[in-house]
Design a protein around this motif. Structure first.
Motif, PDB file in Angstrom:
ATOM      1  N   PHE A 397       0.830  -1.213   0.000  1.00 36.74           N
ATOM      2  CA  PHE A 397       0.000   0.000   0.000  1.00 36.74           C
ATOM      3  C   PHE A 397       0.865   1.265   0.000  1.00 36.74           C
ATOM      4  O   PHE A 397       0.530   2.251  -0.654  1.00 36.74           O
ATOM      5  N   ASP A 402      -3.752   0.638  -4.413  1.00 36.35           N
ATOM      6  CA  ASP A 402      -5.001   1.055  -3.762  1.00 36.35           C
ATOM      7  C   ASP A 402      -5.846  -0.128  -3.299  1.00 36.35           C
ATOM      8  O   ASP A 402      -6.574  -0.034  -2.316  1.00 36.35           O
ATOM      9  N   ALA A 403      -5.789  -1.220  -4.044  1.00 33.07           N
ATOM     10  CA  ALA A 403      -6.522  -2.440  -3.686  1.00 33.07           C
ATOM     11  C   ALA A 403      -5.833  -3.615  -4.363  1.00 33.07           C
ATOM     12  O   ALA A 403      -5.051  -3.440  -5.301  1.00 33.07           O
ATOM     13  N   LEU A 463     -11.415  -8.715  -3.391  1.00 36.02           N
ATOM     14  CA  LEU A 463     -10.662  -7.463  -3.370  1.00 36.02           C
ATOM     15  C   LEU A 463     -10.256  -7.175  -1.937  1.00 36.02           C
ATOM     16  O   LEU A 463     -11.078  -7.282  -1.012  1.00 36.02           O
ATOM     17  N   GLY A 465      -8.418  -4.364   0.667  1.00 36.70           N
ATOM     18  CA  GLY A 465      -8.185  -2.926   0.714  1.00 36.70           C
ATOM     19  C   GLY A 465      -7.316  -2.478   1.869  1.00 36.70           C
ATOM     20  O   GLY A 465      -6.919  -3.256   2.731  1.00 36.70           O
ATOM     21  N   LYS A 466      -7.025  -1.178   1.877  1.00 38.52           N
ATOM     22  CA  LYS A 466      -6.285  -0.561   2.978  1.00 38.52           C
ATOM     23  C   LYS A 466      -7.184  -0.532   4.211  1.00 38.52           C
ATOM     24  O   LYS A 466      -8.410  -0.563   4.089  1.00 38.52           O
ATOM     25  N   ASP A 469     -10.693   1.410   4.427  1.00 40.89           N
ATOM     26  CA  ASP A 469     -11.000   1.922   3.089  1.00 40.89           C
ATOM     27  C   ASP A 469     -11.960   0.976   2.367  1.00 40.89           C
ATOM     28  O   ASP A 469     -11.722   0.559   1.243  1.00 40.89           O
ATOM     29  N   GLU A 470     -13.045   0.656   3.052  1.00 40.95           N
ATOM     30  CA  GLU A 470     -14.072  -0.184   2.439  1.00 40.95           C
ATOM     31  C   GLU A 470     -14.690   0.493   1.214  1.00 40.95           C
ATOM     32  O   GLU A 470     -15.169  -0.178   0.299  1.00 40.95           O
ATOM     33  N   THR A 472     -13.313   2.057  -1.321  1.00 40.47           N
ATOM     34  CA  THR A 472     -12.629   1.651  -2.561  1.00 40.47           C
ATOM     35  C   THR A 472     -13.030   0.236  -2.959  1.00 40.47           C
ATOM     36  O   THR A 472     -13.207  -0.066  -4.149  1.00 40.47           O
ATOM     37  N   LEU A 473     -13.193  -0.646  -1.969  1.00 41.71           N
ATOM     38  CA  LEU A 473     -13.602  -2.024  -2.262  1.00 41.71           C
ATOM     39  C   LEU A 473     -15.002  -2.062  -2.876  1.00 41.71           C
ATOM     40  O   LEU A 473     -15.249  -2.810  -3.830  1.00 41.71           O
TER      41      LEU A 473
END
Length: 494
Positions: A397, A402-403, A463, A465-466, A469-470, A472-473
């Motif tokens: 990350f 990003d994912a 996927l 994620g960070k 950061d749901e 973006t998912l």
């Protein structure tokens, strides 16, 4: 009128607000569907019909006045791991026989606050220990899916198999679930539904029966990415009663769904290309990357070198925490009590009769790795490996990813009573090979249906994620969902 049970949660919400039907009508439609299907699918272990009707009537009164919460009048199923006041809560175990708590879990309290209606409690692997929903005291859940041209009963995945099967078979508009090593994402992938394991600390664990406290996290299973986002919106939030709950605002997850992936960097971990991976899984993974690229994302190869140690480390940490958490079930204050000649005998007889085979296996493993002389060799080493796994993701990350996109499972659903799985528990554990890293690192992960195998069974992509950061998912999962453009409804046979 359309079959109300076939509406997505978002469509049902819209219909209720437009007064096209009432919450009571919607609830009755689901209760009828449960009556017809549950004897064959075994998704519910308790149906709270009267309570559901009362909650629906209360919702209709609010909706008539133009009031109501974000989930007002929407009927949901609740995994049997969540404490529900005065209602069957047994973690699908005999040891908690007849237990009805005097409290409500924070997650379900949040759902009722926002107007949701409870249809009942959903079947699961005993104490959430399993990948096929075959360890339940109430018997296995049968998947609503069948391979083309076959009558073989398939597993819905586990441990949240009842949740996934109920959503896939139109027996609830959405369901709560929990994920310790893949127990939301694997059943979602097996049943053509969407499941997210949020970041550790995003949803409160208070009032949820504990399996492995540093890994457990609640999340929703629903039919679409949008439905999933709507449910998580209500389930998430800070809870002072849970010391692992993180005090931060809950974003507008539903607004993030249509955000797209333009400009995002999607990582592809080379370590996830396992030996012997089926060609159809590899092909689907590649297809997912093409879909994301077509929408403006950049794909980058990354390395997560400690992935190969994740499964063995997980199967040390999780049983160790389980053996500690399950020590409280002794037959004294609540649940099953066997008569013994003294207190030690009572403990031993109650646990012998109350715990199933898989739970006993994991408790024994956990007790062994925590015992004197083995604690440093196993448990401490596993925690060190866990730190390295977390660090792998952090470095990816930090490098601008990003994912991360991976397969969700190593195969499609397998048959109930599969002899290979029964003979070798390790083969069953390998079902979590793509999912456990996410729990070990405390990250969010979502499974979204993306294709079907040669027999017409659903396959999912994952996927990762960070932390927190749901959003973006949800955005990336929506791109995959839209690009796949497939009907993930099982053909009705039940």
């Amino acid at each position: 009128m359309t079959d109300l049970t076939k509406l997505t949660l978002a469509a049902a919400r819209k219909g209720l607000k437009a007064k096209e039907f009432t919450s009571l009508e919607l609830t009755e439609a689901y209760l009828k569907a449960i009556d017809e299907a549950n004897p064959k699918l075994n998704a519910y272990v308790a149906v709270t019909a009267d309570q559901a009707r009362q909650m629906a009537v209360a919702s209709d009164e609010k909706l008539a006045k133009g009031q109501g919460g974000p989930l007002e009048g929407l009927p949901l199923g609740i995994k049997d791991l969540f404490g529900t006041k005065g209602v069957h809560t047994q973690a699908a175990s005999h040891i908690l026989d007849s237990f009805k708590p005097e409290y409500e879990s924070t997650v379900t309290s949040n759902l009722w606050r926002d107007g949701a209606v409870m249809l009942g409690k959903l079947n699961m692997d005993e104490f959430a220990m399993g990948s096929s929903n075959e360890t339940s005291y109430y018997g296995p859940v049968i998947s609503p899916w069948r391979a083309e041209g076959s009558n073989l009963d398939l597993v819905p995945g586990g441990s949240s198999g009842g949740s996934a099967a109920a959503v896939a078979a139109w027996l609830c508009a959405g369901a709560t679930a929990t994920d310790t090593g893949g127990s939301i994402r694997q059943p979602a992938a097996f049943t053509g539904t969407v499941g997210i394991k949020p970041t550790y600390g995003r949803c409160s664990r208070w009032g949820v029966v504990a399996f492995a406290s540093s890994l457990d996290q609640a999340g929703p299973i629903a039919r679409t990415v949008e439905d999933n986002a709507l449910m998580l919106q209500s389930m998430a939030g800070f809870d002072p009663k849970d010391s692992t709950s993180v005090e931060m605002a809950v974003p507008d997850f539903a607004a993030a769904v249509e955000r797209g992936v333009k400009g995002l960097v999607i990582g592809v971990p080379r370590e996830y290309r396992m030996d012997g991976m089926p060609a159809e899984i590899e092909k689907l993974w590649q297809q997912g990357l093409e879909w994301l690229k077509a929408e403006g994302a950049t794909v980058r190869d990354i390395s997560l070198p400690n992935t190969k140690y994740a499964l063995p480390a997980y199967y040390i940490v999780a049983p160790a925490e389980a053996s500690s958490n399950l020590a409280r079930y002794d037959g004294v204050k609540y649940g099953l009590r066997e008569t013994g000649k003294d207190i030690t005998d009572l403990y031993e007889l109650s646990r012998a009769a109350g715990f199933g085979r898989e739970v006993k296996r994991r408790v024994m493993i956990g007790t062994y790795v925590l015992s004197a002389g083995y604690y440093d060799a196993y448990y401490v080493q596993a925690q060190k490996v866990r730190t390295l796994i977390k660090r792998d993701f952090e470095l990816a990350f930090q490098a601008g990813v990003d994912a991360i996109l991976t397969p969700a499972t190593p195969s499609a659903a397998f048959g109930i009573g599969d002899e290979d799985m029964k003979a070798d528990p390790v083969k069953m554990y390998l079902n979590d090979v793509f999912t456990v890293t996410v729990n070990m690192a405390g990250l969010p992960g979502i499974a979204v249906p993306a294709g079907k195998d040669g027999k017409g069974l659903p396959l999912g992509l994952q996927l990762i994620g960070k932390p927190f950061d749901e959003e973006t998912l949800f955005a990336a999962a929506r791109v995959i969902e839209r690009s796949a453009a497939m009907d993930f409804s099982p053909k009705r046979w039940w």
